[in-house]
Design a protein around this motif. Structure first.
Motif, mmCIF file in Angstrom:
data_model
loop_
_atom_site.group_PDB
_atom_site.id
_atom_site.type_symbol
_atom_site.label_atom_id
_atom_site.label_comp_id
_atom_site.label_asym_id
_atom_site.label_seq_id
_atom_site.Cartn_x
_atom_site.Cartn_y
_atom_site.Cartn_z
ATOM 1 N N VAL A 6 -10.128 -55.662 -24.884
ATOM 2 C CA VAL A 6 -9.208 -56.144 -23.753
ATOM 3 C C VAL A 6 -8.195 -56.122 -23.963
ATOM 4 O O VAL A 6 -7.740 -57.002 -24.838
ATOM 5 C CB VAL A 6 -10.056 -57.548 -23.041
ATOM 6 C CG1 VAL A 6 -11.251 -57.747 -22.131
ATOM 7 C CG2 VAL A 6 -10.048 -58.968 -23.563
ATOM 8 N N VAL A 8 -4.528 -56.784 -22.086
ATOM 9 C CA VAL A 8 -3.634 -57.108 -20.706
ATOM 10 C C VAL A 8 -1.669 -56.418 -20.868
ATOM 11 O O VAL A 8 -2.249 -57.233 -22.320
ATOM 12 C CB VAL A 8 -4.059 -58.582 -19.912
ATOM 13 C CG1 VAL A 8 -2.808 -59.251 -18.927
ATOM 14 C CG2 VAL A 8 -5.519 -58.572 -19.344
ATOM 15 N N GLU A 29 -3.976 -57.737 -27.207
ATOM 16 C CA GLU A 29 -5.018 -57.438 -26.750
ATOM 17 C C GLU A 29 -5.931 -58.720 -27.980
ATOM 18 O O GLU A 29 -5.436 -59.249 -28.612
ATOM 19 C CB GLU A 29 -5.007 -56.332 -27.731
ATOM 20 C CG GLU A 29 -6.030 -55.328 -27.878
ATOM 21 C CD GLU A 29 -6.420 -53.672 -28.569
ATOM 22 O OE1 GLU A 29 -7.343 -53.517 -28.623
ATOM 23 O OE2 GLU A 29 -4.956 -53.227 -28.546
ATOM 24 N N LYS A 32 -13.328 -59.970 -27.030
ATOM 25 C CA LYS A 32 -14.257 -60.592 -26.592
ATOM 26 C C LYS A 32 -15.108 -61.596 -27.564
ATOM 27 O O LYS A 32 -15.149 -61.361 -28.249
ATOM 28 C CB LYS A 32 -15.492 -59.589 -25.773
ATOM 29 C CG LYS A 32 -16.322 -60.960 -24.581
ATOM 30 C CD LYS A 32 -17.371 -59.636 -24.044
ATOM 31 C CE LYS A 32 -18.523 -59.330 -25.171
ATOM 32 N NZ LYS A 32 -19.942 -58.398 -24.054
ATOM 33 N N THR A 38 -17.216 -59.994 -20.587
ATOM 34 C CA THR A 38 -16.111 -58.907 -20.302
ATOM 35 C C THR A 38 -15.221 -59.162 -19.280
ATOM 36 O O THR A 38 -13.760 -59.318 -19.741
ATOM 37 C CB THR A 38 -16.887 -57.406 -20.578
ATOM 38 O OG1 THR A 38 -17.133 -56.639 -21.250
ATOM 39 C CG2 THR A 38 -15.040 -56.396 -20.223
ATOM 40 N N ASP A 39 -15.797 -59.918 -18.570
ATOM 41 C CA ASP A 39 -14.840 -60.003 -17.517
ATOM 42 C C ASP A 39 -14.028 -61.405 -17.765
ATOM 43 O O ASP A 39 -12.667 -61.626 -17.529
ATOM 44 C CB ASP A 39 -15.623 -60.548 -16.143
ATOM 45 C CG ASP A 39 -15.345 -58.985 -14.981
ATOM 46 O OD1 ASP A 39 -14.820 -58.614 -15.662
ATOM 47 O OD2 ASP A 39 -16.559 -58.961 -14.432
ATOM 48 N N THR A 42 -10.865 -61.023 -19.757
ATOM 49 C CA THR A 42 -9.914 -60.545 -19.261
ATOM 50 C C THR A 42 -9.448 -61.422 -18.774
ATOM 51 O O THR A 42 -8.262 -61.589 -18.877
ATOM 52 C CB THR A 42 -10.740 -59.489 -18.577
ATOM 53 O OG1 THR A 42 -11.547 -58.034 -19.270
ATOM 54 C CG2 THR A 42 -9.651 -58.711 -17.855
ATOM 55 N N TYR A 46 -5.186 -62.375 -19.855
ATOM 56 C CA TYR A 46 -4.473 -62.727 -18.291
ATOM 57 C C TYR A 46 -4.177 -63.345 -18.098
ATOM 58 O O TYR A 46 -3.257 -64.058 -17.608
ATOM 59 C CB TYR A 46 -5.356 -62.233 -17.144
ATOM 60 C CG TYR A 46 -4.684 -61.480 -15.929
ATOM 61 C CD1 TYR A 46 -4.071 -60.115 -15.335
ATOM 62 C CD2 TYR A 46 -3.993 -62.692 -14.917
ATOM 63 C CE1 TYR A 46 -2.974 -59.957 -14.322
ATOM 64 C CE2 TYR A 46 -3.471 -61.894 -14.467
ATOM 65 C CZ TYR A 46 -2.217 -60.906 -13.993
ATOM 66 O OH TYR A 46 -2.528 -60.858 -12.685
#
Length: 68
Positions: A6, A8, A29, A32, A38-39, A42, A46
């Motif tokens: 992931v 951001v 970067e 996971k 994955t959410d 992220t 973030y």
């Protein structure tokens, strides 16, 4: 199977007046982690990038205040 990564990338632009702007961007970067969706990955990345961006913008604004 490859690891899910992931990334951001956040940027913030501050208008300083007199046609001057300051732009700060931070990107991270990461992969996971085990047991993480994955959410969730992220969101974790973030939150880190957002906090660093706010921290750096605050540092820059303090430096600019000292130069006025």
């Amino acid at each position: 199977m490859s690891e899910t990564s992931v990334r951001v990338d956040l940027q913030f632009t501050r208008n300083l007046g007199n046609y001057e702007n300051i732009k700060v961007g931070i990107a991270v970067e990461d992969f996971k982690r085990t047991g993480e969706t994955t959410d969730e990955a992220t969101d974790r990345v973030y939150q880190f990038v957002e906090s660093k961006l706010v921290e750096k913008m605050n540092e820059i604004e303090e430096e600019l205040k000292g130069k006025k």
